[in-house]
Design an enzyme around this catalytic site. Sequence first.
Site, PDB file in Angstrom:
ATOM      1  N   SER A 174       0.422  -0.963   0.005  1.00 23.21           N
ATOM      2  CA  SER A 174      -0.466  -0.148   0.095  1.00 23.21           C
ATOM      3  C   SER A 174       0.861   1.729  -0.171  1.00 23.21           C
ATOM      4  O   SER A 174       1.961   1.371  -1.454  1.00 23.21           O
ATOM      5  CB  SER A 174      -0.865  -0.157   1.077  1.00 23.21           C
ATOM      6  OG  SER A 174      -2.379   1.032   1.111  1.00 23.21           O
ATOM      7  N   ASP A 271      -8.462  -2.447  -7.284  1.00 21.53           N
ATOM      8  CA  ASP A 271      -7.876  -2.955  -5.798  1.00 21.53           C
ATOM      9  C   ASP A 271      -9.117  -1.778  -5.146  1.00 21.53           C
ATOM     10  O   ASP A 271      -9.603  -0.700  -5.678  1.00 21.53           O
ATOM     11  CB  ASP A 271      -5.884  -1.425  -6.321  1.00 21.53           C
ATOM     12  CG  ASP A 271      -5.869  -0.848  -4.933  1.00 21.53           C
ATOM     13  OD1 ASP A 271      -4.617  -1.912  -4.389  1.00 21.53           O
ATOM     14  OD2 ASP A 271      -6.671  -0.443  -4.067  1.00 21.53           O
ATOM     15  N   HIS A 338      -6.908  -5.376  -1.552  1.00 22.52           N
ATOM     16  CA  HIS A 338      -5.822  -4.869  -1.158  1.00 22.52           C
ATOM     17  C   HIS A 338      -4.928  -5.091  -0.890  1.00 22.52           C
ATOM     18  O   HIS A 338      -4.741  -5.506   0.390  1.00 22.52           O
ATOM     19  CB  HIS A 338      -6.409  -3.035  -1.102  1.00 22.52           C
ATOM     20  CG  HIS A 338      -5.393  -1.984  -0.428  1.00 22.52           C
ATOM     21  ND1 HIS A 338      -4.671  -1.660  -1.791  1.00 22.52           N
ATOM     22  CD2 HIS A 338      -4.933  -1.788   0.167  1.00 22.52           C
ATOM     23  CE1 HIS A 338      -3.907  -0.595  -1.169  1.00 22.52           C
ATOM     24  NE2 HIS A 338      -4.063  -0.551  -0.061  1.00 22.52           N
TER      25      HIS A 338
END
Length: 388
Positions: A174, A271, A338
């Site tokens: 991330s 995502d 994600h």
Amino acid sequence: MASGLLLASLLIVQLIALKCEEINNNEVPFTSVEDAIPKRAVCIDGSRAGYHHDLGFGDGVNNWMIYLMGGGWCNNGLTCQQRRKSALGSTKNIKPTNFGGILSPNSGINPDFYNWNRVHVHYCDGSSFIGDTSVTNMGSHLQLRGSRIFSAIINELLEKGVKTAKNALLVGGSAGGLAAILNCDRFRASLPNNASRIKCVSDAGFFIRAIKAPYAGQRERRFNSVVRFHNLTNFLPKSCTSRMESGLCLFPENLIDDIQTPLFLINSVYDTIQIERNLKPEKLRDVEGWKSCTRNLSKCTYHHRKLIQDFGMAFRETLMNIGDNPSRGLFINACYAHTFVESNEFWNSIGSPKLGNKTIWGAVGDWYFDRSIVKLIDTHTDFPINCH
Ligand SMILES: *[C@@H]1O[C@H](CO)[C@@H](O)[C@H](O)[C@H]1NC(C)=O
Ligand SMILES: *[C@@H]1O[C@H](CO)[C@@H](O)[C@H](O)[C@H]1NC(C)=O
Ligand SMILES: *[C@@H]1O[C@H](CO)[C@@H](O)[C@H](O)[C@H]1NC(C)=O
Ligand SMILES: *[C@@H]1O[C@H](CO)[C@@H](O)[C@H](O)[C@H]1NC(C)=O
């Protein structure tokens, strides 16, 4: 009878104790950076930056994986101030932790890296491990020291063995996945160049501008405000800032062609975070519907579905438009998710997502050790799928 029961319950207590011990034995302690204060390698609240380090063993002792944790960004006095009281801006309450997926010490789950030195770097600067400034907001001091944190930790790890590493891998998820891209060449440059393999992996760090997908302005304004608040311009590659506004130089699509070190991108074209946050309607009255759609895709309207599909197309197009570097690896799927690599389920389990018959652990391992070229993109799935 009574003594039988007692015995049985004692046995259970013992079993539970054993179980706890087992878990505790796998817990990795937290290490604060030595000299963090004089080096100003500190979190937003001024506490010492640090990391969890699980020692390598067996033939893995000279191999190092450094994982950069994620957690979004803060982009103004208010949001950075809020981080001071949480783990994303402070290390005051960081506990020992367990490692999973690519960090797992279990050879069944993590066949290629289980016995490496594995380091999980705590994220507490709010701007993806770059920047070096401080700001006073409503009377309190906000330290924004991503760059110093990264350098201090790499320097400390160099002394702990990275200096003579045979293999080294910088990973991140991330905002940490973006950090792995931003710091990839810097990481390689800080290692003696006789290390046999130095590479980087970005998991869910490919945040796209998608200029043609709806609300591109929102995405641009967000990154622009991060760059301005953390004064990042001089920390972004000149090759990008000389061509365009520095706010656009946090988008990996504008950075990636200049990166010299082999880089692997893991991402979904759908995502979850990019869909939820970056396609959020600008009209308040549409926000609730969008929320229920992004929480449960079967609640999406025709219009929502179209938005999501267009975003996926924009994602694929963005990937097509970056240069085709032969050292790059790709695992781009269509999961509604994600980040993948820290989760045992996504990384290596019966139901793990696959592309071309490769699981994520297989894809990353084959690419890292040059066992095969790995450029896997799901080019056809036209709506997010649930993967577990
Ligand atoms: C912002 O960055 C510029 C260039 O590195 C530097 O000259 C300036 O002092 C920085 N400002 C703050 C407040 O850190
Ligand atoms: C790399 O070079 C340094 C200095 O020449 C040496 O001390 C070290 O052992 C070398 N490491 C490897 C893995 O060859
Ligand atoms: C998602 O919504 C559908 C249709 O409204 C419903 O049947 C299903 O149970 C929901 N799933 C979850 C996980 O809430
Ligand atoms: C994937 O594996 C199955 C079973 O081993 C095989 O039949 C199939 O051809 C493989 N597909 C690809 C794309 O390699």
